[in-house]
Design a protein around this motif. Sequence first.
Motif, PDB file in Angstrom:
ATOM      1  N   ILE A 193       0.827  -1.209   0.000  1.00 37.68           N
ATOM      2  CA  ILE A 193       0.000   0.000   0.000  1.00 37.68           C
ATOM      3  C   ILE A 193       0.860   1.256   0.000  1.00 37.68           C
ATOM      4  O   ILE A 193       0.777   2.085  -0.909  1.00 37.68           O
ATOM      5  N   TYR A 194       1.693   1.409   1.022  1.00 37.28           N
ATOM      6  CA  TYR A 194       2.471   2.649   1.145  1.00 37.28           C
ATOM      7  C   TYR A 194       3.606   2.728   0.125  1.00 37.28           C
ATOM      8  O   TYR A 194       3.800   3.767  -0.508  1.00 37.28           O
ATOM      9  N   GLY A 195       4.347   1.656  -0.017  1.00 36.44           N
ATOM     10  CA  GLY A 195       5.449   1.658  -0.970  1.00 36.44           C
ATOM     11  C   GLY A 195       4.949   1.879  -2.390  1.00 36.44           C
ATOM     12  O   GLY A 195       5.490   2.683  -3.146  1.00 36.44           O
ATOM     13  N   GLY A 196       3.890   1.177  -2.737  1.00 36.61           N
ATOM     14  CA  GLY A 196       3.305   1.344  -4.059  1.00 36.61           C
ATOM     15  C   GLY A 196       2.762   2.744  -4.275  1.00 36.61           C
ATOM     16  O   GLY A 196       2.947   3.339  -5.336  1.00 36.61           O
ATOM     17  N   TYR A 197       2.107   3.288  -3.263  1.00 34.87           N
ATOM     18  CA  TYR A 197       1.502   4.616  -3.389  1.00 34.87           C
ATOM     19  C   TYR A 197       2.556   5.688  -3.647  1.00 34.87           C
ATOM     20  O   TYR A 197       2.419   6.492  -4.578  1.00 34.87           O
TER      21      TYR A 197
END
Length: 175
Positions: free
Chosen positions: A143-147
């Motif tokens: 979620i965070y890394g991709g975002y």
Amino acid sequence: MDLRIQKSKQAIVDAFLTLRARKPLEKITVRELCDKAMVNRSTFYAHYKDVYDLADRLEEQAVQEILAAIPHPEAALQDTARFTRELFTAFAPRSQRLNVLFSGSRSGLLITRIAAALKEMIFRQHPELEQDPVFQISLTFCIYGGYYTYLENRRYGEQLVVETISRLTAPDAMG
């Protein structure tokens, strides 16, 4: 809902989005918003406590729209590449509105709200995963890394960025 109420609420939302595109949330006043929407202040207060309440509701609505646009949220459990692809594909058609709502002091709220809502949805169906640190770490990374990767690299084309993030979050890529 009464048509007049719907029209008033839509006028308030439209005026808010127009103002929000030009200035920080903290600088928008109820008076200015009502003037732009051509509604009385009492009409505004019949629906919202203040501009922050309006912003919160619109932000929550945007998050729910993104979640509803993920065809297979359960893929987070067994196919992280698919889940990541679907998550970031859900952003694309909403990016203009998201950029307006989640700008300035509220820029970090979008991904925080999405992560919390996704975790709540997953843990409601699979409560045992809430205590699984490997799953928690993997989901947070997706979620965070991709975002943040998505935000930093959209200039290369959203399709390329989404597909690359998807490949990077595939189980065989994460070892």
